[in-house]
Motif scaffolding. Structure first.
Motif, PDB file in Angstrom:
ATOM      1  N   SER A 172     -12.686 -52.534 -88.039  1.00  0.00           N
ATOM      2  CA  SER A 172     -13.437 -53.706 -87.583  1.00  0.00           C
ATOM      3  C   SER A 172     -14.502 -53.265 -86.594  1.00  0.00           C
ATOM      4  CB  SER A 172     -12.512 -54.701 -86.878  1.00  0.00           C
ATOM      5  OG  SER A 172     -11.485 -55.057 -87.740  1.00  0.00           O
ATOM      6  N   LEU A 173     -15.722 -53.714 -86.850  1.00  0.00           N
ATOM      7  CA  LEU A 173     -16.851 -53.332 -85.999  1.00  0.00           C
ATOM      8  C   LEU A 173     -17.527 -54.612 -85.522  1.00  0.00           C
ATOM      9  CD1 LEU A 173     -18.252 -50.680 -88.490  1.00  0.00           C
ATOM     10  CD2 LEU A 173     -16.892 -50.191 -86.459  1.00  0.00           C
ATOM     11  N   ALA A 174     -17.837 -54.686 -84.239  1.00  0.00           N
ATOM     12  CA  ALA A 174     -18.449 -55.908 -83.704  1.00  0.00           C
ATOM     13  C   ALA A 174     -19.689 -55.569 -82.890  1.00  0.00           C
ATOM     14  CB  ALA A 174     -17.430 -56.634 -82.823  1.00  0.00           C
ATOM     15  N   VAL A 211     -21.191 -50.844 -79.848  1.00  0.00           N
ATOM     16  CA  VAL A 211     -20.487 -51.398 -81.014  1.00  0.00           C
ATOM     17  C   VAL A 211     -19.003 -51.425 -80.661  1.00  0.00           C
ATOM     18  CG1 VAL A 211     -19.948 -51.101 -83.465  1.00  0.00           C
ATOM     19  CG2 VAL A 211     -22.196 -50.416 -82.587  1.00  0.00           C
ATOM     20  N   GLY A 212     -18.393 -52.592 -80.777  1.00  0.00           N
ATOM     21  CA  GLY A 212     -16.943 -52.684 -80.563  1.00  0.00           C
ATOM     22  C   GLY A 212     -16.242 -52.152 -81.803  1.00  0.00           C
ATOM     23  N   VAL A 213     -15.370 -51.157 -81.618  1.00  0.00           N
ATOM     24  CA  VAL A 213     -14.714 -50.531 -82.767  1.00  0.00           C
ATOM     25  C   VAL A 213     -13.204 -50.654 -82.594  1.00  0.00           C
ATOM     26  CG1 VAL A 213     -14.489 -48.405 -84.122  1.00  0.00           C
ATOM     27  CG2 VAL A 213     -16.608 -48.855 -82.880  1.00  0.00           C
ATOM     28  N   SER A 214     -12.514 -51.190 -83.600  1.00  0.00           N
ATOM     29  CA  SER A 214     -11.056 -51.309 -83.515  1.00  0.00           C
ATOM     30  C   SER A 214     -10.422 -49.929 -83.668  1.00  0.00           C
ATOM     31  CB  SER A 214     -10.535 -52.226 -84.631  1.00  0.00           C
ATOM     32  OG  SER A 214     -10.738 -51.601 -85.875  1.00  0.00           O
ATOM     33  N   GLU A 215      -9.153 -49.815 -83.267  1.00  0.00           N
ATOM     34  CA  GLU A 215      -8.500 -48.507 -83.281  1.00  0.00           C
ATOM     35  C   GLU A 215      -8.486 -47.881 -84.672  1.00  0.00           C
ATOM     36  OE1 GLU A 215      -4.386 -47.718 -81.526  1.00  0.00           O
ATOM     37  OE2 GLU A 215      -5.609 -48.552 -79.895  1.00  0.00           O
ATOM     38  N   THR A 217     -22.828 -63.093 -82.969  1.00  0.00           N
ATOM     39  CA  THR A 217     -22.128 -61.813 -83.057  1.00  0.00           C
ATOM     40  C   THR A 217     -21.855 -61.466 -84.523  1.00  0.00           C
ATOM     41  OG1 THR A 217     -21.075 -62.233 -80.941  1.00  0.00           O
ATOM     42  CG2 THR A 217     -20.013 -60.591 -82.356  1.00  0.00           C
ATOM     43  N   VAL A 218     -22.046 -60.196 -84.856  1.00  0.00           N
ATOM     44  CA  VAL A 218     -21.745 -59.715 -86.206  1.00  0.00           C
ATOM     45  C   VAL A 218     -20.407 -58.976 -86.170  1.00  0.00           C
ATOM     46  CG1 VAL A 218     -22.461 -58.097 -88.025  1.00  0.00           C
ATOM     47  CG2 VAL A 218     -24.166 -59.559 -86.905  1.00  0.00           C
ATOM     48  N   ASN A 219     -19.495 -59.389 -87.033  1.00  0.00           N
ATOM     49  CA  ASN A 219     -18.203 -58.698 -87.175  1.00  0.00           C
ATOM     50  C   ASN A 219     -18.095 -58.161 -88.588  1.00  0.00           C
ATOM     51  OD1 ASN A 219     -16.479 -59.209 -84.662  1.00  0.00           O
ATOM     52  ND2 ASN A 219     -17.332 -61.235 -85.117  1.00  0.00           N
ATOM     53  N   LEU A 220     -17.978 -56.840 -88.709  1.00  0.00           N
ATOM     54  CA  LEU A 220     -17.866 -56.225 -90.036  1.00  0.00           C
ATOM     55  C   LEU A 220     -16.445 -55.717 -90.237  1.00  0.00           C
ATOM     56  CD1 LEU A 220     -21.139 -54.056 -90.100  1.00  0.00           C
ATOM     57  CD2 LEU A 220     -20.849 -56.438 -90.824  1.00  0.00           C
ATOM     58  N   LEU A 257     -25.152 -52.514 -89.195  1.00  0.00           N
ATOM     59  CA  LEU A 257     -24.915 -52.360 -87.749  1.00  0.00           C
ATOM     60  C   LEU A 257     -26.227 -52.281 -86.974  1.00  0.00           C
ATOM     61  CD1 LEU A 257     -21.998 -49.747 -87.533  1.00  0.00           C
ATOM     62  CD2 LEU A 257     -21.912 -52.183 -86.916  1.00  0.00           C
ATOM     63  N   MET A 258     -27.184 -51.506 -87.504  1.00  0.00           N
ATOM     64  CA  MET A 258     -28.412 -51.292 -86.720  1.00  0.00           C
ATOM     65  C   MET A 258     -29.240 -52.564 -86.547  1.00  0.00           C
ATOM     66  SD  MET A 258     -29.607 -47.425 -87.571  1.00  0.00           S
ATOM     67  CE  MET A 258     -29.109 -47.303 -89.276  1.00  0.00           C
ATOM     68  N   ALA A 259     -29.190 -53.469 -87.526  1.00  0.00           N
ATOM     69  CA  ALA A 259     -29.933 -54.729 -87.396  1.00  0.00           C
ATOM     70  C   ALA A 259     -29.131 -55.772 -86.611  1.00  0.00           C
ATOM     71  CB  ALA A 259     -30.264 -55.281 -88.784  1.00  0.00           C
ATOM     72  N   ALA A 260     -27.822 -55.553 -86.507  1.00  0.00           N
ATOM     73  CA  ALA A 260     -26.908 -56.585 -85.996  1.00  0.00           C
ATOM     74  C   ALA A 260     -27.224 -57.142 -84.605  1.00  0.00           C
ATOM     75  CB  ALA A 260     -25.469 -56.054 -86.034  1.00  0.00           C
ATOM     76  N   PRO A 261     -27.738 -56.335 -83.648  1.00  0.00           N
ATOM     77  CA  PRO A 261     -27.981 -56.928 -82.318  1.00  0.00           C
ATOM     78  C   PRO A 261     -28.965 -58.098 -82.354  1.00  0.00           C
ATOM     79  CG  PRO A 261     -28.198 -54.526 -82.243  1.00  0.00           C
ATOM     80  CD  PRO A 261     -28.044 -54.897 -83.685  1.00  0.00           C
TER      81      PRO A 261
END
Ligand SMILES: O=C(O)C1=C[C@@H](OP(=O)(O)O)[C@@H](O)[C@H](O)C1
Ligand SMILES: C=C(OP(=O)(O)O)C(=O)O
Length: 446
Positions: A244-246, A236-240, A208-211, A199-203
């Protein structure tokens, strides 16, 4: 007295705080209920996230109240070797980091991570952004700790990472050249740090990085990562269901950042209040904290303590007699050994479940607890992913610490709480991983 393990490279004043430790340390019983306000050092988890994100941000950040101990030291040492401008002022309690907006100045660098999981798992994704190549290695135990699931995910995101020696183990060679991005599953059963590192390197990935994260029910440490990233300006986009993290391409904004006290370090003092029927208040750590290890206070509540978690402090008041507890500690397993160390003092058995991953940390913590409580005369049932501990008095023994700071810190609590001197800690200097001043802090409670 023997000097504690030395770390090569730049010092940052950490060698000074490390000090000298004896080979063995006898813990004298406290002899009365503890009653104290205890200030614990800054959180290891928050410190190492803030330092790395600061290095990836677009200017100079000041990280205040960072933890000064071995684990952050390894990260700072790596940042300097990579060419970042870093200045640490231990007296002032701050570190200044010159961030370069996602650029890593130097390639051809060897970094050494010691036994710091946060450094071992946070650095490789960031190194993928640089020119490379980078070799990443650690102490022999780090060569046994899990890394394969991080390497697999990194490769799927377009990074070139190889194993320098044994397949699936440190040392790694990160070739550099950037992260492509895209979508990947990440298996986090072995360590949630894989997810945090990605996540920290993802920007700074090209896309876009989706985990899609797998392997655990709850992800409190990923919550800390999301919070630190947000405070440096990246969402970070976080699903409910938190699965899923974006992260979209972006840039961290440099800032002044205050590190909160370490909840895992606080657990030893809270446990001492619980087991001596005393009172401990930890300022700076409260309901606003992002650290999942604060849940340890709730376990003490279930055992019969009075616990108040205020906005900016936590207070634990012990009880006449602790009750045993059955608890799933998967999400806050750094406090598992703290609970194990006070469990013999309870009136009923304690069962700890779902902490199988703790077998792959600084040492095999499930075996270590079973062996060392056993040495102290306590009846323990070792299970594949947990422990059952029966109440009973402790008999004198020298406790092996296996180089694990938390074995030393947890068993010292048992020694303070016993009516007679029973606990001697072998290699107490291993506490320098996260809390060089631990035994001094215990002494100040007398
Ligand atoms: O992300 C972090 O800061 C940490 C995550 C946890 O590790 P695992 O996810 O490997 O259990 C924890 O044990 C470690 O002390 C710190
Ligand atoms: C598991 C721990 O550390 P690491 O960051 O090395 O995983 C810990 O501090 O208990």
């Amino acid at each position: 007295m023997k000097p504690v393990r030395g770390v090569p490279g730049i010092d940052f004043g950490i060698r000074e705080v490390r000090g000298d430790f004896p080979e063995e340390l006898e813990i004298s019983p406290l002899g009365r209920p503890v009653d104290a306000e205890v200030r614990v050092p800054g959180s290891k988890s928050v410190t190492n996230r803030a330092l790395l994100v600061a290095a990836l941000a677009d200017g100079v950040s000041v990280v205040r109240n960072p933890l000064f101990s071995d684990d952050p030291y390894y990260l700072l040492d790596a940042l300097v070797r990579l060419g970042f401008d870093v200045g640490a002022d231990r007296e002032a309690g701050e570190v200044r980091v010159g961030g370069l907006g996602g650029e890593i100045p130097r390639g051809g660098v060897e970094v050494f991570v010691g036994n710091a999981g946060t450094v071992a798992r946070f650095l490789p994704p960031a190194l993928a952004l640089g020119p490379g190549p980078y070799t990443v290695d650690g102490v022999p135990r780090m060569r046994e700790r899990p890394i394969r699931d991080l390497v697999d995910a990194l490769r799927r995101l377009g990074a070139a990472v190889d194993y320098a020696e044994d397949e699936g183990r440190f040392p790694l060679v990160v070739r550099g050249g950037g992260l492509e991005g895209g979508a990947t599953p990440v298996q986090g059963a072995g360590s949630s740090q894989f997810v945090s590192g990605l996540l920290m390197a993802a920007p700074y990935a090209r896309r876009t990085v989706n985990l899609d994260v797998q392997g655990r029910e709850k992800w409190p440490y990923v919550g800390i990562t999301v919070e630190v990233m947000r405070r440096f300006g990246v969402e970070v986009g976080v699903s409910e269901d938190l699965r899923s993290l974006a992260v979209e391409p972006g840039v961290y904004r440099a800032r002044a950042f205050e590190v909160e006290p370490d909840a895992s370090a606080a657990s030893y003092f809270m446990a001492l209040a619980a087991v001596t029927g005393g009172r401990v208040r930890v300022p700076g750590l409260g309901s606003r904290s992002s650290q999942g290890d604060l849940r340890f206070a709730e376990v003490l509540e279930t055992m019969g303590c009075e616990v108040e978690i205020e906005a900016d402090a936590v207070e634990v008041r012990g009880t006449e007699r602790l009750r045993g507890v059955e608890v799933d500690m998967n999400a806050f397993s750094d406090t598992m050994m703290t609970l194990a160390a006070i469990a013999p003092f309870a009136s009923t058995p304690t069962t700890i479940t779902n902490v199988g991953h703790a077998r792959h940390q600084e040492t095999d913590r499930i075996s270590a607890v079973a062996a060392e409580l056993g040495r102290l005369g306590v009846a323990v049932e070792e299970r594949p992913d947990g422990l059952k501990i029966l109440p009973g008095p402790l008999r004198p023994a020298v406790v092996e610490t296996y180089g694990d700071h938390r074995v030393a810190m947890a068993f010292a609590v048992a020694g303070l709480a016993s009516p007679d001197p029973v606990v001697t800690i072998r290699d107490p200097g291993c506490v320098t991983k996260t809390f060089p001043g631990y035994f001094g802090a215990l002494e100040s409670l007398r």
